[in-house]
Design an enzyme around this catalytic site. Structure first.
Site, PDB file in Angstrom:
ATOM      1  N   ASP A 244      50.928  33.543  18.807  1.00 32.34           N
ATOM      2  CA  ASP A 244      49.831  32.699  19.504  1.00 32.34           C
ATOM      3  C   ASP A 244      48.896  33.617  20.579  1.00 32.34           C
ATOM      4  O   ASP A 244      47.730  33.341  20.313  1.00 32.34           O
ATOM      5  CB  ASP A 244      50.534  31.674  20.300  1.00 32.34           C
ATOM      6  CG  ASP A 244      49.905  30.352  20.256  1.00 32.34           C
ATOM      7  OD1 ASP A 244      49.184  30.075  19.300  1.00 32.34           O
ATOM      8  OD2 ASP A 244      50.627  29.324  20.844  1.00 32.34           O
TER       9      ASP A 244
ATOM     10  N   TRP B  46      45.539  31.206  28.931  1.00 35.75           N
ATOM     11  CA  TRP B  46      46.172  31.438  27.582  1.00 35.75           C
ATOM     12  C   TRP B  46      46.714  32.903  27.613  1.00 35.75           C
ATOM     13  O   TRP B  46      47.101  33.707  26.587  1.00 35.75           O
ATOM     14  CB  TRP B  46      45.197  31.437  26.487  1.00 35.75           C
ATOM     15  CG  TRP B  46      43.681  32.229  26.847  1.00 35.75           C
ATOM     16  CD1 TRP B  46      42.482  31.331  27.124  1.00 35.75           C
ATOM     17  CD2 TRP B  46      43.386  33.584  27.063  1.00 35.75           C
ATOM     18  NE1 TRP B  46      41.594  32.258  27.697  1.00 35.75           N
ATOM     19  CE2 TRP B  46      41.903  33.377  27.444  1.00 35.75           C
ATOM     20  CE3 TRP B  46      43.989  34.831  26.840  1.00 35.75           C
ATOM     21  CZ2 TRP B  46      41.040  34.742  27.729  1.00 35.75           C
ATOM     22  CZ3 TRP B  46      43.363  35.876  27.163  1.00 35.75           C
ATOM     23  CH2 TRP B  46      41.997  35.907  27.631  1.00 35.75           C
TER      24      TRP B  46
ATOM     25  N   LYS C 257      48.489  20.394  30.603  1.00 37.97           N
ATOM     26  CA  LYS C 257      47.309  20.681  29.555  1.00 37.97           C
ATOM     27  C   LYS C 257      47.739  22.277  29.428  1.00 37.97           C
ATOM     28  O   LYS C 257      46.960  22.974  30.187  1.00 37.97           O
ATOM     29  CB  LYS C 257      46.089  20.352  29.951  1.00 37.97           C
ATOM     30  CG  LYS C 257      45.233  20.402  28.618  1.00 37.97           C
ATOM     31  CD  LYS C 257      43.754  20.585  28.870  1.00 37.97           C
ATOM     32  CE  LYS C 257      43.321  22.039  28.955  1.00 37.97           C
ATOM     33  NZ  LYS C 257      43.428  22.779  27.832  1.00 37.97           N
TER      34      LYS C 257
ATOM     35  N   SER D   9      39.411  30.524  35.005  1.00 33.66           N
ATOM     36  CA  SER D   9      38.200  31.267  35.462  1.00 33.66           C
ATOM     37  C   SER D   9      37.664  30.637  36.742  1.00 33.66           C
ATOM     38  O   SER D   9      37.871  29.518  36.990  1.00 33.66           O
ATOM     39  CB  SER D   9      36.984  31.346  34.406  1.00 33.66           C
ATOM     40  OG  SER D   9      36.626  29.869  34.161  1.00 33.66           O
TER      41      SER D   9
ATOM     42  N   GLU E 160      44.036  29.255  41.079  1.00 32.35           N
ATOM     43  CA  GLU E 160      44.363  30.547  40.718  1.00 32.35           C
ATOM     44  C   GLU E 160      43.348  31.052  39.971  1.00 32.35           C
ATOM     45  O   GLU E 160      43.172  30.608  38.650  1.00 32.35           O
ATOM     46  CB  GLU E 160      45.769  30.693  40.271  1.00 32.35           C
ATOM     47  CG  GLU E 160      46.061  32.300  40.875  1.00 32.35           C
ATOM     48  CD  GLU E 160      46.043  33.227  39.798  1.00 32.35           C
ATOM     49  OE1 GLU E 160      45.124  33.918  39.516  1.00 32.35           O
ATOM     50  OE2 GLU E 160      46.921  33.426  38.916  1.00 32.35           O
TER      51      GLU E 160
ATOM     52  N   CYS F 291      44.449  38.343  35.309  1.00 26.30           N
ATOM     53  CA  CYS F 291      43.685  38.058  36.340  1.00 26.30           C
ATOM     54  C   CYS F 291      43.422  39.060  37.411  1.00 26.30           C
ATOM     55  O   CYS F 291      42.646  39.289  37.930  1.00 26.30           O
ATOM     56  CB  CYS F 291      44.079  36.692  36.852  1.00 26.30           C
ATOM     57  SG  CYS F 291      45.505  36.525  37.480  1.00 26.30           S
TER      58      CYS F 291
ATOM     59  N   GLU G  52      34.019  39.722  36.063  1.00 26.67           N
ATOM     60  CA  GLU G  52      35.212  39.946  35.319  1.00 26.67           C
ATOM     61  C   GLU G  52      35.250  39.965  33.907  1.00 26.67           C
ATOM     62  O   GLU G  52      34.518  39.138  33.302  1.00 26.67           O
ATOM     63  CB  GLU G  52      36.356  38.790  35.652  1.00 26.67           C
ATOM     64  CG  GLU G  52      37.737  38.839  35.124  1.00 26.67           C
ATOM     65  CD  GLU G  52      38.447  37.580  35.594  1.00 26.67           C
ATOM     66  OE1 GLU G  52      39.684  37.841  35.993  1.00 26.67           O
ATOM     67  OE2 GLU G  52      38.066  36.428  35.491  1.00 26.67           O
TER      68      GLU G  52
END
Length: 490
Positions: free
Chosen positions: A89, A150, A174, A228, A249, A283, A382
């Site tokens: 995945d 993800w 979700k 994000s 976060e 992150c 970023e």
């Protein structure tokens, strides 16, 4: 097509079409997901609310702890399948998938211990007056919406879900539509572990359809999201309409400061790991290198050598250290930043291309830019990919100013042989997470989260548990008589 989980039943999503699961190493579809709608959101939230109000909020910590430990044991039993699908995945190397799954199992056990602690005596606070007894009880927030990213599908699902279960909340999750499979597998594990119906509901679908419906649903008491900064702002805006509690976060552009007294080989190893692990899709990735001028050439040559030795390929292949980016959109984003860095005048010191021999899949070489200035996009924004931007400094004060000159404040690292300096400099970094002589070390018992536009709220450890609890004051009057406020009427 995979089904969604509502009230411990696997049901077909009500939306049209499907969501393809694409292996980022081959660009081939290998599975499909249901496309949930607002109607599915409403059913899931109602199931969660019914279970919460129907008794789960009064469950005991030790009861929840027993379920959390069974979940942990089942993760260990099924780790091979979980690792296989995490890599299919997301694209990350299989060794990293195994590490994430083993970490997740440990986190469920950690929160089992913390859930049991909730059965202890209530905290007693100082009495403002003689004759009063004041205690504080901890109560679950209620029904929570959990939106997970993800880049670490298994771990990020675990961070939120395990803490919410420990606190006694019910939830609708979700997962990212790009990496939902291990979340669904964990849903079955939760059922097999005996988690009551309605406590954990999982909906696959898009942010605009499912995510926004969750955030605005009147039956949801709190939203916790990892994503994000742009998405965080949208969630905050929507949640404000009903004054929902929110934990965010969000993104980061974390600095790593390297001083001239370091061991160059060891420092180069930490810098390399800090930006290129998980394809740079982290992150907290220490993507801004600030190195003292006198050692810049020696450090950079070592980092380049390390980067060029990284074995890139399909994450399911043994020995691969760096897989593809997660999808075509992310590949375009990262390569776009590389082009922008060159256009703005930075020097492409290493990488920046598709690796030789990998003609399909979303692969990009580990990339290093030098001659970067603080006004460049590759320094300020970023990228969320394997791109390191480098600036030099002369003095400690200059390094701190450059490190803090960012809208983000998630993490930061300091590398120096002088322990007083590492302590002094990390204390001055505007960041919620700091590392001394290391980078990207996650301690599950410590708080995780940022400041400034990296969000607010904390995950992991007792701080992660507290984010799903509400303190409830309980003041008891110990006197036999009233307070005589009305007097005797004279």
């Amino acid at each position: 097509m995979r089904k969604i989980l509502i009230d411990n039943e696997w049901v077909a999503a009500s939306g049209p079409g499907q969501i393809d699961c694409v292996n980022p190493a081959t660009e081939q579809v290998f599975d499909t997901l249901g496309n949930a709608t607002t109607a599915d959101v409403d059913k899931a939230v109602r199931a969660a609310r019914q279970r919460f109000d129907g008794g789960w909020k009064h469950s005991k910590g030790h009861e929840r702890a027993a379920i959390l430990r069974r979940i942990s044991d089942l993760i260990v039993e099924r780790r091979d399948d979980l690792a296989k699908y995490e890599t299919l995945d997301n694209g990350k190397p299989l060794a990293e998938s195994y590490f994430d799954i083993d970490t997740a199992a440990k986190i469920y056990k950690m929160y089992a211990d913390l859930a049991e602690d909730l059965d202890g005596p209530e905290e007693e606070v100082a009495q403002p007056l003689d004759g009063l007894r004041v205690t504080v009880a901890q109560r679950p927030v209620g029904v929570v919406a959990l939106i997970t990213p993800w880049n670490y599908p298994m771990e990020q699902f675990t961070w939120k879900v395990s803490a919410a279960i420990a606190a006694g909340c019910c939830m609708v999750v979700k997962p990212s539509e790009f990496t939902s499979l291990t979340a669904l597998m964990l849903g079955q594990i939760a059922i097999d572990a005996g988690l009551p119906a309605g406590v954990l509901n999982i909906l696959t679908g898009t942010g605009p359809e499912v995510g926004e419906a969750l955030v605005t649903h009147e039956g949801v008491d709190k939203v916790s999201i990892t994503g994000s900064s742009r998405t965080g702002r949208r969630v905050m805006e929507l949640a404000a309409r009903s004054l929902k509690r929110v934990s965010l976060e969000l993104g980061g552009k974390s600095p790593i400061l390297v001083f001239d007294d370091v061991d160059l080989d060891r420092a180069a190893e930490w810098v390399t790991f800090g930006i290129f692990v998980n394809q740079g899709q982290v992150c907290t990735a220490t993507s801004r290198l600030l190195v003292q001028k006198s050692i810049a050439d020696g450090l950079l040559s070592r980092i380049r050598d390390n980067a060029q030795r990284i074995r890139i390929g399909d994450g399911s292949t043994e020995g691969v250290q760096m897989g593809p980016l997660v999808n075509a959109s992310q590949y375009e984003t990262v390569t776009g930043y590389i082009r922008k860095g060159e256009a703005e005048g930075a020097t492409l010191y290493s990488g920046g291309k598709r690796p030789a021999g990998l003609n399909s899949g979303y692969f990009i070489e580990p990339t290093i830019f030098t001659d970067v200035t603080s006004d460049m996009a590759i320094w300020k924004e970023e990228i969320f990919g394997p791109v390191l931007s480098v600036m030099t400094f002369d003095t400690e004060e200059e390094a701190i100013v450059l490190a803090n000159d960012s809208t983000y404040g998630l993490a930061g690292a300091v590398l120096s042989a002088d322990t007083e300096r590492t302590e002094r400099v990390t204390d001055r970094l505007d960041a919620g997470i700091t590392w001394q002589n290391c980078s990207q070390v996650v301690v599950a018992q410590a708080p995780w989260g940022g400041v400034k536009q990296s969000g607010f709220g904390r995950e992991l450890g007792r701080w992660g548990l507290a984010s799903f609890l509400e303190p409830k004051q309980k003041t008891r009057w110990l006197y036999d008589a009233g307070i005589g406020w009305y007097g005797d009427g004279k």
